[in-house]
Design an enzyme around this catalytic site. Structure first.
Site, PDB file in Angstrom:
ATOM      1  N   HIS A 185      39.738   2.109  26.856  1.00 34.74           N
ATOM      2  CA  HIS A 185      39.043   3.395  26.718  1.00 34.74           C
ATOM      3  C   HIS A 185      39.281   4.023  25.344  1.00 34.74           C
ATOM      4  O   HIS A 185      38.351   4.533  24.723  1.00 34.74           O
ATOM      5  CB  HIS A 185      39.466   4.363  27.825  1.00 34.74           C
ATOM      6  CG  HIS A 185      39.160   3.878  29.196  1.00 34.74           C
ATOM      7  ND1 HIS A 185      39.595   4.525  30.333  1.00 34.74           N
ATOM      8  CD2 HIS A 185      38.462   2.792  29.632  1.00 34.74           C
ATOM      9  CE1 HIS A 185      39.185   3.862  31.405  1.00 34.74           C
ATOM     10  NE2 HIS A 185      38.499   2.804  31.002  1.00 34.74           N
TER      11      HIS A 185
ATOM     12  N   HIS B 148      30.107   2.700  32.769  1.00 36.32           N
ATOM     13  CA  HIS B 148      31.518   2.493  32.471  1.00 36.32           C
ATOM     14  C   HIS B 148      31.786   1.047  32.070  1.00 36.32           C
ATOM     15  O   HIS B 148      32.619   0.779  31.193  1.00 36.32           O
ATOM     16  CB  HIS B 148      32.404   2.873  33.651  1.00 36.32           C
ATOM     17  CG  HIS B 148      33.854   2.760  33.294  1.00 36.32           C
ATOM     18  ND1 HIS B 148      34.517   3.730  32.571  1.00 36.32           N
ATOM     19  CD2 HIS B 148      34.757   1.760  33.502  1.00 36.32           C
ATOM     20  CE1 HIS B 148      35.762   3.347  32.355  1.00 36.32           C
ATOM     21  NE2 HIS B 148      35.929   2.147  32.911  1.00 36.32           N
TER      22      HIS B 148
ATOM     23  N   ASP C 279      33.689  -0.146  28.697  1.00 36.63           N
ATOM     24  CA  ASP C 279      34.752  -1.139  28.621  1.00 36.63           C
ATOM     25  C   ASP C 279      34.388  -2.267  27.660  1.00 36.63           C
ATOM     26  O   ASP C 279      35.239  -2.733  26.883  1.00 36.63           O
ATOM     27  CB  ASP C 279      35.011  -1.741  30.004  1.00 36.63           C
ATOM     28  CG  ASP C 279      35.895  -0.874  30.882  1.00 36.63           C
ATOM     29  OD1 ASP C 279      36.491   0.108  30.377  1.00 36.63           O
ATOM     30  OD2 ASP C 279      35.989  -1.166  32.088  1.00 36.63           O
TER      31      ASP C 279
ATOM     32  N   HIS D 190      36.954  -7.671  31.409  1.00 37.12           N
ATOM     33  CA  HIS D 190      37.782  -7.746  30.207  1.00 37.12           C
ATOM     34  C   HIS D 190      38.083  -9.186  29.801  1.00 37.12           C
ATOM     35  O   HIS D 190      37.942  -9.552  28.629  1.00 37.12           O
ATOM     36  CB  HIS D 190      39.099  -6.995  30.441  1.00 37.12           C
ATOM     37  CG  HIS D 190      38.918  -5.575  30.854  1.00 37.12           C
ATOM     38  ND1 HIS D 190      38.295  -4.640  30.050  1.00 37.12           N
ATOM     39  CD2 HIS D 190      39.272  -4.918  31.989  1.00 37.12           C
ATOM     40  CE1 HIS D 190      38.281  -3.475  30.666  1.00 37.12           C
ATOM     41  NE2 HIS D 190      38.856  -3.621  31.841  1.00 37.12           N
TER      42      HIS D 190
END
Length: 307
Positions: free
Chosen positions: A78, A235, A239, A262
């Protein structure tokens, strides 16, 4: 020209997964410094951790980096998204423990303080990473892809059984202030059914209804409901920007994510840098700078929601 903060800013909060109190400070840095974390709770010789793709180590539900001494910083995505989205190339990120504070679960608090502090231009040109070929990685139904484009674009799709999320798709060109206006206030999310399982694995110990969107079927359990009808996919795009910022330079290319996360985005960067001829570094002129994230942002562009 490269940019850094005009003055340092400090944040206090709790680590999402560790549940530990955390203090984070963004400190101006000189030309060509790049982005580094410094663990203030450790001896200087072991304290510096580079915010780079090749420093990423295995972590669950977050991005974690480490140096050769084993010093780690986790849940960096973030703050990295905020820094990249505000167009900052040089910064020292000081932190007094192993995890970045989650704040409200989005990047909005970081963005608000960065824009309030202001940025300064420095005496060196920005270098951008131009994607020259299509690079793709897959893991079952999930994929992440980079391909050539004139600026940074993100195209993301997700599909969850919970009706509160369902199938969502969004595509944005991140030129100028798009990240700040469209993505930065979107919060991390999870299913209520997964909360206890995560905590049993030592995760989400600092998670609350105030720093994450928690859903149960068609119901949104977090107070106030959703900030956007498609907050979840926004969101995921947030990311992705934070993870792509570990490339070490603004990217000129289109990122496509299908159920990716991720680990897959980092695998994509590793595949990219291993392939000769798939990328090159170029010096950004004024026209190119205007197409990069963060160009033209002003303090009044700060998100209204900022914890």
């Amino acid at each position: 020209m490269q940019s850094t903060l005009a003055t340092a800013v400090t944040f206090h909060g709790t680590g999402l997964h560790s549940g530990r109190p955390a203090r984070l400070r963004l400190v101006p840095a000189p030309v060509d410094h790049g982005l580094w974390f410094r663990r203030t709770d450790l001896p200087p010789r072991a304290s510096m951790v580079p915010a780079q793709w090749d420093a990423v180590v295995q972590g669950e539900l977050c991005t974690r980096i480490a140096n050769a001494d084993g010093t780690e910083v986790s849940t960096i995505e973030h703050v990295m998204a905020a820094v990249a989205g505000c167009g900052i190339q040089n910064l020292l990120i000081e932190i007094d423990g192993p995890e970045v504070p989650i704040l409200d679960g989005s990047a909005a608090p970081f963005v608000a303080r960065i824009l309030s502090a202001g940025t300064v231009r420095q005496g060196a040109p920005v270098r951008a990473l131009e994607i020259l070929d299509v690079i793709e990685v897959r893991n079952g139904p999930a994929l992440a892809r980079l391909e050539p484009a004139g600026g940074l674009e993100i195209d993301f799709s997700i599909d969850f059984a919970d009706a509160a999320i369902g199938r969502q798709e969004k595509r944005l060109n991140l030129a100028n202030g798009t990240f700040v206006h469209e993505l930065c206030d979107s919060r991390t999310f999870c299913r209520q059914a997964d909360v206890e399982a995560m905590r049993a694995r030592g995760l989400a110990l600092g998670g609350t209804y105030d720093n994450a969107v928690v859903v149960n079927g068609a119901e949104v359990l977090s107070p106030g409901g959703l900030r956007h009808a498609d907050e979840a996919v926004r969101h995921k795009m947030l990311d992705a920007l934070g993870d792509l910022a570990l490339a070490g330079a603004p990217i000129l290319g289109r990122y496509t994510g299908v159920r990716s996360g991720h680990a897959l985005t980092n695998a994509l960067l590793r595949t990219l840098f291993a392939r000769k001829g798939a990328w090159r570094m170029i010096q950004a002129d004024a026209a190119l700078l205007a197409r990069l994230p963060g160009a033209g942002l002003m303090p009044e562009d700060a998100p209204r929601r900022a914890a």
